[in-house]
Motif scaffolding. Structure first.
Motif, PDB file in Angstrom:
ATOM      1  N   SER A   1      -0.113   1.395   7.525  1.00 50.33           N
ATOM      2  CA  SER A   1       1.382   1.517   8.085  1.00 50.33           C
ATOM      3  C   SER A   1       1.308   1.281   9.535  1.00 50.33           C
ATOM      4  CB  SER A   1       2.167   2.676   7.791  1.00 50.33           C
ATOM      5  OG  SER A   1       1.368   3.912   8.468  1.00 50.33           O
TER       6      SER A   1
ATOM      7  N   VAL B   1      -2.932   4.872   3.600  1.00 51.06           N
ATOM      8  CA  VAL B   1      -1.699   4.209   3.809  1.00 51.06           C
ATOM      9  C   VAL B   1      -1.435   4.488   5.147  1.00 51.06           C
ATOM     10  CG1 VAL B   1       0.601   5.431   3.358  1.00 51.06           C
ATOM     11  CG2 VAL B   1      -0.837   5.011   1.511  1.00 51.06           C
TER      12      VAL B   1
ATOM     13  N   ILE C   1      -6.400   7.907  -0.208  1.00 51.17           N
ATOM     14  CA  ILE C   1      -5.164   7.308  -0.328  1.00 51.17           C
ATOM     15  C   ILE C   1      -4.235   7.596   0.904  1.00 51.17           C
ATOM     16  CG2 ILE C   1      -2.941   7.028  -1.601  1.00 51.17           C
ATOM     17  CD1 ILE C   1      -4.578   7.600  -4.149  1.00 51.17           C
TER      18      ILE C   1
ATOM     19  N   PRO D   1       0.822  -0.973  -0.143  1.00 51.97           N
ATOM     20  CA  PRO D   1       0.000   0.018  -0.004  1.00 51.97           C
ATOM     21  C   PRO D   1       0.861   1.354   0.024  1.00 51.97           C
ATOM     22  CG  PRO D   1      -1.147  -1.426   1.564  1.00 51.97           C
ATOM     23  CD  PRO D   1       0.522  -2.291   1.150  1.00 51.97           C
ATOM     24  N   MET D   2       2.129   1.143   0.424  1.00 53.81           N
ATOM     25  CA  MET D   2       3.086   2.428   0.591  1.00 53.81           C
ATOM     26  C   MET D   2       3.242   2.933  -1.009  1.00 53.81           C
ATOM     27  SD  MET D   2       3.419   2.800   3.593  1.00 53.81           S
ATOM     28  CE  MET D   2       3.298   2.282   5.141  1.00 53.81           C
TER      29      MET D   2
ATOM     30  N   SER E   1       1.159   3.571  -2.930  1.00 51.48           N
ATOM     31  CA  SER E   1       0.181   4.766  -3.260  1.00 51.48           C
ATOM     32  C   SER E   1       0.743   6.018  -3.000  1.00 51.48           C
ATOM     33  CB  SER E   1      -0.936   4.514  -2.416  1.00 51.48           C
ATOM     34  OG  SER E   1      -1.512   3.215  -2.582  1.00 51.48           O
ATOM     35  N   ILE E   2       1.743   6.224  -2.124  1.00 52.22           N
ATOM     36  CA  ILE E   2       2.542   7.575  -1.879  1.00 52.22           C
ATOM     37  C   ILE E   2       3.124   7.897  -3.129  1.00 52.22           C
ATOM     38  CG2 ILE E   2       4.303   8.727  -0.842  1.00 52.22           C
ATOM     39  CD1 ILE E   2       3.921   6.529   1.545  1.00 52.22           C
TER      40      ILE E   2
END
Length: 124
Positions: free
Chosen positions: A122, A118, A114, A82-83, A85-86
């Protein structure tokens, strides 16, 4: 997640974002790339493969993959993936600022969602 692991992931993600932006800059230099027969496949491959922005973008990808592999050796893929997406968030703002792409309210809301996602993932 350790700060060093997060830094590794973030560097990989930012390099991936830089790769996308470099590839876009390269395509702007080349113009529309088509497979319409106006250029032969060898000429097309040569033009793409020698465009400096594209070469730089591919180099960024190579380094980002190495960092990504190192990050995956330290953290679950359910946390790391998912990181990525940064990168979308970074690219959206840079494309808006420097490439003149539209940043509408709908896109801003999506970017907000988003970012919240994240942060939630996290901490899991």
């Amino acid at each position: 997640m350790k700060l060093s692991t997060f830094a590794l992931i973030l560097c990989g993600v930012l390099l991936n974002a830089a790769a996308q932006l470099s590839l876009k800059a390269g395509t702007r230099q080349l113009g529309v790339i088509g497979f319409d027969g106006q250029q032969g496949p060898v000429e097309l491959a040569f033009n793409i493969g020698t465009q400096p922005w594209i070469v730089g973008g591919l180099a960024c990808y190579v380094v980002s993959v190495a960092l990504w592999i190192a990050a995956l050796s330290r953290v679950d893929v359910m946390v790391a993936y998912p990181m990525l997406s940064i990168g979308y968030v970074v690219n959206a703002f840079i494309a808006w600022q420097f490439m003149g792409e539209a940043l509408t309210m709908q896109r801003l809301v999506g970017i907000g969602v988003i970012m919240v996602g994240v942060v939630i993932l996290s901490r899991g």
